[in-house]
Write a protein that holds these residues in place. Sequence first.
Motif: not given
Length: 363
Positions: A336-353, A355-362
């Motif tokens: 039983i599977a579920r397409d989580v491609t969009e979810l993974k893409e959103i997770e990657e975008i959130l992770q990138e954001s 990382n950017k905020f952490e870089t700016i903060a530092m």
Amino acid sequence: MNFDVYSATIGITIAIVFQFIALIFHVKMHKKEQFIMWWFLGMGLSVVGLLAIYLRTFPSLNRGALIVSNALTIFGQGAFFIAIESYLNKNIKVNRLKTILATGIIVLIYFSVFSEITVLRMLTTSIVLLVFSVLIVRRLYLSRSDDNKDNMNFMIATFLLNAIYWITRAAIVIFILPTHPEIYDIILIFSYIMVLLVCTLGTLGLIFLINKNLVEREEKERLKAEKERLKFLTIIETSPDLILVSKLSDGEIVLANKVFLDTLGYETDEVVGKTTLELNIWENSETRAKFANDLKINKKLRHYENRFVRKDKSKFIGSMSVSTITIEDEVFIISIARDVTELKEIEEILQESKNKFETIAMS
């Protein structure tokens, strides 16, 4: 015309012994069924009762042979009655039934077995066996239905014939035997023939009933299995997830739901009968091999993520929950599977954001 009762019973006994052996196979197949064990006991007592009569060739054993033969014949018929009751009433309390039967006919059995008076002994034996036959006929008649009417009628006819014989024998014993003692052996040989007929025809009728029950049971099991299959298919087809059933051994697909087909871009005939490797569903064969190995070790997998390939060669990330089921020694995988491609893409975008905020903060 003289009858040799001992020679005549040889053929009768041989025939009933062969049928007794044939019944053993039915006992093995239906050893959990109480009624057939009682019928088997009745056959055994009848066989031994017939064999016991040969002891009359020894003058010192003549009396004992008659006692044993009469007793076993009576108890054999009683076992047939209990078998019929057990067959028709699965919840019958056999111990209570045995007590009632033993109490009700103990006096008749005493006279039929131990009486020194030939006429009294033969008369009471006839009455006891007549009672059993009438009870069986009555029980069978009251239990007839449209489904088993023919088989029941066959059994009724068998024991009705038996009842008629014992009535006839009782009349002959009362009115003819006292003045014509020479017919004693003739009465005996016909009695043995009747025992054979009851055993033969009764067992045949019982086999008919057993076979009918087997057919009905198989039909019920088939309908139940079909109902479960339809229920299973309904659940699969109405599920919002991708569902795939395949063999663990080689990945051959046996069932795929519409969501699976639509997501990967296939038609049913393009999928069923093929293997997952033939369809190139897995990103590579090594991934599939690792999946199979993990499943063999863990038996179940939860949220197992992997990249899968559609028919148009595009890829998506699927999160699977997998278990196995064994059917007729073949292990199947239910995925039983579920397409989580969009979810993974959103997770990657959130992770990138993040990382950017952490870089700016530092900085």
